[in-house]
Motif scaffolding. Structure first.
Motif, PDB file in Angstrom:
ATOM      1  N   GLU A  99       1.029  -1.069  -0.210  1.00  0.00           N
ATOM      2  CA  GLU A  99       0.247   0.445  -0.314  1.00  0.00           C
ATOM      3  C   GLU A  99       0.650   1.300  -0.539  1.00  0.00           C
ATOM      4  OE1 GLU A  99      -3.225   0.285   2.775  1.00  0.00           O
ATOM      5  OE2 GLU A  99      -3.412  -1.800   2.425  1.00  0.00           O
ATOM      6  N   ALA A 100       2.392   1.037   0.587  1.00  0.00           N
ATOM      7  CA  ALA A 100       2.779   2.141   0.931  1.00  0.00           C
ATOM      8  C   ALA A 100       3.277   2.622  -0.686  1.00  0.00           C
ATOM      9  CB  ALA A 100       3.796   2.146   1.368  1.00  0.00           C
ATOM     10  N   VAL A 101       3.489   1.571  -1.653  1.00  0.00           N
ATOM     11  CA  VAL A 101       4.120   2.011  -2.919  1.00  0.00           C
ATOM     12  C   VAL A 101       2.956   3.067  -3.693  1.00  0.00           C
ATOM     13  CG1 VAL A 101       4.518   0.301  -5.010  1.00  0.00           C
ATOM     14  CG2 VAL A 101       5.855  -0.102  -3.230  1.00  0.00           C
ATOM     15  N   GLU A 102       2.325   2.157  -3.325  1.00  0.00           N
ATOM     16  CA  GLU A 102       0.325   2.999  -4.334  1.00  0.00           C
ATOM     17  C   GLU A 102       0.431   3.642  -4.013  1.00  0.00           C
ATOM     18  OE1 GLU A 102      -0.629   1.682  -7.201  1.00  0.00           O
ATOM     19  OE2 GLU A 102       0.772  -0.212  -7.400  1.00  0.00           O
ATOM     20  N   PHE A 103       0.659   4.025  -2.249  1.00  0.00           N
ATOM     21  CA  PHE A 103       0.803   5.654  -1.924  1.00  0.00           C
ATOM     22  C   PHE A 103       1.549   6.359  -1.795  1.00  0.00           C
ATOM     23  CE2 PHE A 103      -0.500   8.486   1.783  1.00  0.00           C
ATOM     24  CZ  PHE A 103      -1.530   8.917   1.659  1.00  0.00           C
ATOM     25  N   GLY A 104       2.568   6.259  -2.647  1.00  0.00           N
ATOM     26  CA  GLY A 104       3.850   7.205  -2.861  1.00  0.00           C
ATOM     27  C   GLY A 104       4.071   7.277  -1.431  1.00  0.00           C
ATOM     28  N   VAL A 105       4.566   6.222  -0.377  1.00  0.00           N
ATOM     29  CA  VAL A 105       5.479   6.899   0.630  1.00  0.00           C
ATOM     30  C   VAL A 105       6.079   5.404   1.327  1.00  0.00           C
ATOM     31  CG1 VAL A 105       3.519   8.299   1.902  1.00  0.00           C
ATOM     32  CG2 VAL A 105       3.606   5.934   2.644  1.00  0.00           C
ATOM     33  N   ALA A 106       6.507   4.428   0.362  1.00  0.00           N
ATOM     34  CA  ALA A 106       7.150   3.654   0.658  1.00  0.00           C
ATOM     35  C   ALA A 106       8.498   3.770   1.153  1.00  0.00           C
ATOM     36  CB  ALA A 106       8.051   2.860  -1.185  1.00  0.00           C
ATOM     37  N   THR A 107       9.112   4.537   0.364  1.00  0.00           N
ATOM     38  CA  THR A 107      10.372   4.548   1.214  1.00  0.00           C
ATOM     39  C   THR A 107      10.616   5.724   2.287  1.00  0.00           C
ATOM     40  OG1 THR A 107      10.573   7.875   0.257  1.00  0.00           O
ATOM     41  CG2 THR A 107      11.418   5.882  -1.193  1.00  0.00           C
ATOM     42  N   ASP A 108       9.571   6.163   3.191  1.00  0.00           N
ATOM     43  CA  ASP A 108       9.485   6.423   4.243  1.00  0.00           C
ATOM     44  C   ASP A 108       9.034   5.335   5.313  1.00  0.00           C
ATOM     45  OD1 ASP A 108       8.737   9.298   4.065  1.00  0.00           O
ATOM     46  OD2 ASP A 108       6.790   9.410   3.107  1.00  0.00           O
ATOM     47  N   LEU A 109       9.336   4.056   5.183  1.00  0.00           N
ATOM     48  CA  LEU A 109       8.769   2.536   5.977  1.00  0.00           C
ATOM     49  C   LEU A 109      10.415   2.361   6.105  1.00  0.00           C
ATOM     50  CD1 LEU A 109       5.897   0.233   4.566  1.00  0.00           C
ATOM     51  CD2 LEU A 109       6.176   2.251   5.964  1.00  0.00           C
ATOM     52  N   VAL A 110      11.681   2.999   5.782  1.00  0.00           N
ATOM     53  CA  VAL A 110      12.930   2.510   6.281  1.00  0.00           C
ATOM     54  C   VAL A 110      12.884   2.431   7.333  1.00  0.00           C
ATOM     55  CG1 VAL A 110      13.329   2.972   4.127  1.00  0.00           C
ATOM     56  CG2 VAL A 110      13.842   4.642   5.313  1.00  0.00           C
ATOM     57  N   GLY A 151     -13.478   0.833  -4.137  1.00  0.00           N
ATOM     58  CA  GLY A 151     -13.518   0.470  -5.549  1.00  0.00           C
ATOM     59  C   GLY A 151     -12.404   0.352  -6.197  1.00  0.00           C
ATOM     60  N   PRO A 152     -12.435  -0.135  -7.339  1.00  0.00           N
ATOM     61  CA  PRO A 152     -11.418  -0.125  -8.662  1.00  0.00           C
ATOM     62  C   PRO A 152     -10.383   0.657  -9.033  1.00  0.00           C
ATOM     63  CG  PRO A 152     -13.181  -0.341  -9.442  1.00  0.00           C
ATOM     64  CD  PRO A 152     -13.807   0.426  -8.437  1.00  0.00           C
ATOM     65  N   ASP A 153     -10.253   2.270  -8.484  1.00  0.00           N
ATOM     66  CA  ASP A 153      -9.442   2.441  -8.243  1.00  0.00           C
ATOM     67  C   ASP A 153      -8.357   3.757  -7.225  1.00  0.00           C
ATOM     68  OD1 ASP A 153     -10.102   2.336 -10.987  1.00  0.00           O
ATOM     69  OD2 ASP A 153     -11.376   4.407 -10.337  1.00  0.00           O
ATOM     70  N   HIS A 154      -9.466   2.346  -6.194  1.00  0.00           N
ATOM     71  CA  HIS A 154      -8.071   3.299  -5.221  1.00  0.00           C
ATOM     72  C   HIS A 154      -7.142   2.641  -4.269  1.00  0.00           C
ATOM     73  CE1 HIS A 154      -7.285   3.964  -0.628  1.00  0.00           C
ATOM     74  NE2 HIS A 154      -8.593   5.396  -0.675  1.00  0.00           N
ATOM     75  N   TYR A 155      -5.980   3.645  -3.862  1.00  0.00           N
ATOM     76  CA  TYR A 155      -5.427   3.320  -3.632  1.00  0.00           C
ATOM     77  C   TYR A 155      -4.951   1.431  -3.176  1.00  0.00           C
ATOM     78  CZ  TYR A 155      -4.111   4.156   0.343  1.00  0.00           C
ATOM     79  OH  TYR A 155      -4.169   4.371   2.114  1.00  0.00           O
ATOM     80  N   VAL A 156      -5.226   1.485  -2.026  1.00  0.00           N
ATOM     81  CA  VAL A 156      -6.317   0.342  -1.584  1.00  0.00           C
ATOM     82  C   VAL A 156      -6.148  -0.540  -2.487  1.00  0.00           C
ATOM     83  CG1 VAL A 156      -6.801  -0.282   0.180  1.00  0.00           C
ATOM     84  CG2 VAL A 156      -6.238   1.292   0.693  1.00  0.00           C
ATOM     85  N   THR A 157      -6.994  -0.712  -3.280  1.00  0.00           N
ATOM     86  CA  THR A 157      -7.089  -1.813  -3.989  1.00  0.00           C
ATOM     87  C   THR A 157      -6.692  -2.133  -5.027  1.00  0.00           C
ATOM     88  OG1 THR A 157     -10.116  -1.095  -4.114  1.00  0.00           O
ATOM     89  CG2 THR A 157      -9.197  -2.380  -5.748  1.00  0.00           C
ATOM     90  N   ARG A 158      -5.640  -1.598  -5.928  1.00  0.00           N
ATOM     91  CA  ARG A 158      -4.487  -1.891  -6.173  1.00  0.00           C
ATOM     92  C   ARG A 158      -3.757  -2.151  -5.474  1.00  0.00           C
ATOM     93  NH1 ARG A 158      -5.221   3.790  -7.674  1.00  0.00           N
ATOM     94  NH2 ARG A 158      -3.352   3.806  -6.757  1.00  0.00           N
ATOM     95  N   ALA A 159      -3.668  -1.773  -4.308  1.00  0.00           N
ATOM     96  CA  ALA A 159      -2.168  -2.822  -4.115  1.00  0.00           C
ATOM     97  C   ALA A 159      -2.701  -4.256  -3.174  1.00  0.00           C
ATOM     98  CB  ALA A 159      -2.127  -2.160  -2.344  1.00  0.00           C
TER      99      ALA A 159
END
Length: 187
Positions: A99-110, A151-159
């Motif tokens: 989900e972080a990848v889709e939301f754009g905060v994956a680097t913050d999880l380090v 719904g199909p377009d939300h970042y959670v669904t994509r993740a």
């Protein structure tokens, strides 16, 4: 600070119960499963239950910074001197990395560690077999519910697709362990 389950419950209640009653119902049910499981988990039993109570505090309006609840919750807990282990379990709960990848905060999880332990898997299991209102769901039904709710377009669904293998593996490992200790029919 290691967070005792009772303290975690009170803390989560103060952040979620009035502001987000449906989310609070979910958290209560997740923590109840974790309490039952924790009795057989040994040393990490109380930690699992405490983490279950606070796993969604990042949804609370007073804790939101980025809008990504696993990260906001983990940072909030660290800022309030909760152990790094609990904060990390919150940061990575239920395949939050995807989900972080889709939301754009994956680097913050380090900032946090995904420990990839049985305790982590069991937290995911409790979360991913509990509906948003606290109802008990099997994993596949929960994933269907998430897709329908967002719904199909939300970042959670994509993740979901990006993290599905990891989610499913954690749930299956948890089910195997639950069967081995005689809890499969109790949670």
């Amino acid at each position: 600070m290691l967070l005792a389950p009772l303290d975690a419950e009170e803390w989560a209640r103060s952040l979620l119960a009035a502001a987000l009653p449906r989310r609070w119902s979910h958290v209560v049910a997740v923590a109840q499963k974790a309490r039952v499981i924790g009795r057989e988990l040994g040393e990490d039993g109380r930690l699992l239950e405490a983490t279950a109570w606070v796993h969604d505090v990042g949804y609370a309006p007073s804790t939101m910074v980025t809008g990504f609840h696993p990260l906001d919750g983990a940072r909030y807990l660290l800022a309030h001197s909760v152990s790094e282990r609990i904060a990390s379990l919150v940061a990575f709960h239920s395949s939050a990395r995807a989900e972080a990848v889709e939301f754009g905060v994956a680097t913050d999880l380090v900032e946090f560690q995904d420990e990839r332990t049985l305790t982590r898997d069991l937290l995911w299991y409790c979360d991913m077999t509990t509906g948003p209102d606290g109802t008990d769901l099997d994993f596949e039904d929960r994933m269907t519910e998430v897709r329908q709710r967002y719904g199909p377009d939300h970042y959670v669904t994509r993740a979901l697709d990006g993290g599905m293998k990891e989610r499913r593996s954690a749930v299956y490992r948890s089910r195997d362990w639950l069967m081995s200790v005689g809890l499969a029919d109790q949670v």
